[in-house]
Write a protein that holds these residues in place. Structure first.
Motif, PDB file in Angstrom:
ATOM      1  N   ALA A   7       0.743  -1.043   0.158  1.00  0.00           N
ATOM      2  CA  ALA A   7       0.066  -0.099  -0.114  1.00  0.00           C
ATOM      3  C   ALA A   7       1.129   1.248  -0.102  1.00  0.00           C
ATOM      4  N   GLY A   8       0.613   2.350  -0.755  1.00  0.00           N
ATOM      5  CA  GLY A   8       1.190   3.524  -0.876  1.00  0.00           C
ATOM      6  C   GLY A   8       2.548   3.266  -2.051  1.00  0.00           C
ATOM      7  N   CYS A  30      -3.717   1.277  -2.954  1.00  0.00           N
ATOM      8  CA  CYS A  30      -4.290   1.914  -1.771  1.00  0.00           C
ATOM      9  C   CYS A  30      -4.373   0.895  -0.652  1.00  0.00           C
ATOM     10  N   GLU A  31      -4.701  -0.280  -0.677  1.00  0.00           N
ATOM     11  CA  GLU A  31      -4.791  -1.324   0.103  1.00  0.00           C
ATOM     12  C   GLU A  31      -3.998  -2.693  -0.402  1.00  0.00           C
ATOM     13  N   GLY A  39      -6.375  -1.123  -5.815  1.00  0.00           N
ATOM     14  CA  GLY A  39      -5.527   0.269  -6.531  1.00  0.00           C
ATOM     15  C   GLY A  39      -6.311   0.947  -7.507  1.00  0.00           C
ATOM     16  N   SER A  97      -7.351   6.034   4.606  1.00  0.00           N
ATOM     17  CA  SER A  97      -6.095   6.540   4.732  1.00  0.00           C
ATOM     18  C   SER A  97      -5.097   5.705   4.353  1.00  0.00           C
ATOM     19  N   VAL A  98      -4.217   5.976   3.146  1.00  0.00           N
ATOM     20  CA  VAL A  98      -3.395   5.306   2.528  1.00  0.00           C
ATOM     21  C   VAL A  98      -2.128   5.356   3.342  1.00  0.00           C
ATOM     22  N   SER A  99      -1.639   6.590   3.128  1.00  0.00           N
ATOM     23  CA  SER A  99      -0.406   7.153   3.972  1.00  0.00           C
ATOM     24  C   SER A  99      -0.478   8.318   4.495  1.00  0.00           C
ATOM     25  N   SER A 103      -5.187   9.752   0.766  1.00  0.00           N
ATOM     26  CA  SER A 103      -6.209   9.022   0.899  1.00  0.00           C
ATOM     27  C   SER A 103      -7.212   8.879  -0.176  1.00  0.00           C
TER      28      SER A 103
END
Length: 186
Positions: A7-8, A30-31, A39, A97-99, A103
């Protein structure tokens, strides 16, 4: 965060990618966990503009520049749903919230805020997303379908879609011409 969690990260489709949904793409993850991954493709603008989309969901926007922005193809899953990847700020009804920087929001309230000038300054709207089942993404990476690189929000929002593959590859310190379609295993 688990060191195996991507993720990220950006997923960069390798040159041999044949799936037309992903050929030549950069996907922002994203996850990513033991259940799979989610994503959005971030470098595939469509012909659909924000004014057309806003009209369909009954949001009024007066900003001409905003109304002419392109909606992106985010992936082949749930193409009728919008996904807003944005700088983390604000409180929206349905966000992950991804990082610390980014988000992903799927609720209409963020689009209303964007239309009114009260939303995040940097954002990308996609229709659809990319999804992988448990272990599927790891198998594709092992088969040399994807390169991974930590994502950079500045790169994401400042780079034109057509230059994002090259810019993301450059973050790895290599040239796209150095990429091979063969996977190596030690």
């Amino acid at each position: 965060m688990d060191s195996s969690c991507l993720a990220g990260h950006f997923l960069i489709a390798m040159p041999a990618m044949q799936d037309p949904n992903f050929k030549g793409t950069v996907t922002y993850l994203c996850e990513h966990n033991e259940d799979g991954a989610l994503g959005v493709v971030v470098n595939r603008p469509t012909a659909l503009t924000m004014d057309t989309l806003f009209e369909q969901i009954e949001i009024v926007v007066a900003d001409l520049a905003l109304s002419q922005r392109k909606v992106h193809f985010g992936g082949p899953v749930s193409v009728e749903h919008g996904f807003v990847l944005h700088r983390s700020h604000g409180s929206w009804n349905s966000s992950i919230s991804v990082s610390d920087e980014l988000s992903l929001t799927t609720s209409k309230d963020i689009l209303e805020a964007v239309a009114n000038g009260n939303g995040p300054r940097e954002w990308l709207l996609t229709l659809g997303y990319a999804g992988w089942g448990a272990g599927q993404l790891e198998e594709e990476i092992a088969a040399n379908a994807w390169l991974t690189v930590p994502a950079d929000a500045d790169l994401l929002f400042a780079t034109p879609a057509e230059g994002l593959v090259d810019a993301a590859i450059k973050r790895l310190g290599i040239s796209k011409f150095a990429l091979s379609n063969l996977a190596g295993h030690a």
